[in-house]
Design an enzyme around this catalytic site. Structure first.
Site, short mmCIF file in Angstrom:
data_model
loop_
_atom_site.label_atom_id
_atom_site.label_comp_id
_atom_site.label_asym_id
_atom_site.label_seq_id
_atom_site.Cartn_x
_atom_site.Cartn_y
_atom_site.Cartn_z
CG HIS A 1 -82.72 -31.03 -17.90
ND1 HIS A 1 -81.59 -30.53 -18.50
CD2 HIS A 1 -82.65 -32.38 -18.03
CE1 HIS A 1 -80.87 -31.53 -18.98
NE2 HIS A 1 -81.48 -32.66 -18.70
CG ASP B 1 -87.73 -28.24 -21.03
OD1 ASP B 1 -87.98 -29.00 -21.98
OD2 ASP B 1 -86.75 -28.40 -20.28
CD GLN C 1 -88.43 -36.09 -20.06
OE1 GLN C 1 -89.12 -37.10 -20.24
NE2 GLN C 1 -87.12 -36.10 -20.29
CE LYS D 1 -84.99 -35.62 -23.49
NZ LYS D 1 -84.28 -36.64 -22.71
CB CYS E 1 -79.43 -33.08 -16.21
SG CYS E 1 -78.11 -33.97 -17.04
#
Length: 404
Positions: free
Chosen positions: A117, A194, A197, A220, A362
């Site tokens: 991202h 990261d 997700q 999220k 993104c």
């Protein structure tokens, strides 16, 4: 898993029941989270940590209890390793600044992957520009999975940091981050994962991963917007300088010298989002009540079902088909070998009550690698159903017929 817990799912879009398949962008909120926000602002709203009055003490207790809940959820060794931020992007920017100041010199190298991202590319590019360092990129294999073998060749004695997505926000691919971390640690290189997700979809234990840093966002994970976390191993957080100055992050201030607070407050300048942290904890409680393993299994079933149904449509190309995914699928539509623009597909689906995400997500370097202007992404959450996927597939077939 009760859809009635989510009031917004009763919404009509163009007089059709909402089918919300844009969960990788943000999830909807259960009533328990909405109630937590209202409770905070109506029953104990007061600035935290330094107040001697009762409301301040209650707010402080809730904020610090939320920090512990996040630490437990992620398997951190201590709540001191959890820094509250505005979200994943803020966490990475904060970390990039601190790492750049402390660890990066001219000629040093930072490694990211092809599928990151923008939030896990641009901050590191900025560090490289400022410090005259080099940004290197882990390539993808032909099937779009991460080429971990190529990482071995990228690492040199100049490599100082690696940042990689646990799950691709565009493709939904689950990356072998434990393998990346193991390889990096053989060369004494710290790794940021990261988890924007991954944390909503799969079991995450930062000690089991052995990552040095981990970031994620509440919004999220069925929580509120504007709050997230930076996890860092205590040894690293103690070494790194603070990113911002102001209240809370200080121990003592004089015009001659300022000394900094202990962890995690050294990285939390100013009034934190203490209502947000309380609501975030409510979201984690909601997830834990259902069970993360149960949620993961259910979402995997939904994802596999959706990919199987998409594969039956001749005009549809699914990217990274067959690879293990966490709640997201990207695809495009080709009619007579000509790609239909993702925006057109998204608009036609929207008018049938189906919310999807279209564009570059993104992740422009990845989209450029795919050689397309963008993709259509469907992404799932615990409240989605196979019936909704059937509605989506029917709406997609209708859109293809209209465009054909």
């Amino acid at each position: 898993m009760n859809r009635n817990d989510f009031p917004i799912l009763k919404t009509l879009v163009y007089n059709k029941p909402l089918v919300y398949l844009d969960n990788a962008a943000t999830t909807q909120k259960p009533q328990a989270v909405l109630d937590a926000i209202i409770e905070g602002y109506t029953q104990w709203n007061a600035n935290i940590h330094r107040g001697v009055h009762r409301l301040s003490q209650v707010a402080t207790e809730h904020h610090e209890a939320a920090r512990q809940r996040v630490a437990d959820f992620l398997g951190a060794q201590s709540a001191k390793e959890i820094v509250f931020t505005k979200g994943t992007t803020d966490s990475i920017n904060m970390l990039a600044y601190c790492v750049g100041q402390a660890w990066i010199q001219e000629g040093d190298e930072i490694i990211v992957s092809q599928m990151e991202h923008h939030s896990n590319i641009v901050p590191w590019q900025m560090v490289c520009e400022q410090r005259k360092a080099v940004l290197k990129v882990i390539p993808l294999r032909e099937d779009l999975s991460l080429d971990v073998e190529a990482l071995s060749a990228l690492i040199t004695e100049k490599t100082k940091f690696i940042a990689v997505a646990h799950v691709s926000n565009t493709l939904g691919i689950i990356n072998p981050v434990k393998e990346v971390i193991r390889l990096a640690h053989e060369h004494h290189i710290p790794v940021l994962v990261d988890g924007a997700q991954s944390a909503p979809h799969i079991q995450v234990n930062v000690q089991d991963l052995d990552c040095d840093f981990f970031v994620c966002s509440a919004h999220k994970m069925y929580g509120p917007t504007g709050i997230g976390i930076l996890y860092g191993k205590e040894q690293w957080l103690n070494t790194l300088p603070p990113a911002e100055g102001g209240g809370e992050m200080i121990e003592h201030v004089s015009f001659a010298k300022t000394t900094y607070n202990t962890l995690p407050y050294k990285f939390e300048a100013g009034t934190p989002n203490f209502i947000g942290s309380y609501a975030f904890a409510a979201a984690l409680d909601y997830i834990n009540t259902i069970g993360r393993d149960k949620i993961a299994a259910y979402e995997e079933e939904l994802t596999q079902y959706a990919e199987a149904e998409l594969s039956k449509i001749p005009e549809v190309k699914v990217y990274a088909a067959g690879l293990p995914k966490a709640g997201a699928i990207s695809f495009n539509v080709f009619i007579n070998d000509k790609q239909i623009h993702p925006f057109d597909i998204g608009t036609l689906l929207d008018h049938q009550g189906v919310a999807v995400r279209t564009g570059h997500h993104c992740a422009e370097p990845l989209i450029d690698y795919l050689g397309v202007p963008g993709t259509v992404r469907v992404s799932f959450a615990l409240y989605n159903t196979k019936e909704e996927i059937d509605i989506f597939i029917g709406a997609l077939k209708k859109a293809i017929m209209m465009l054909g």
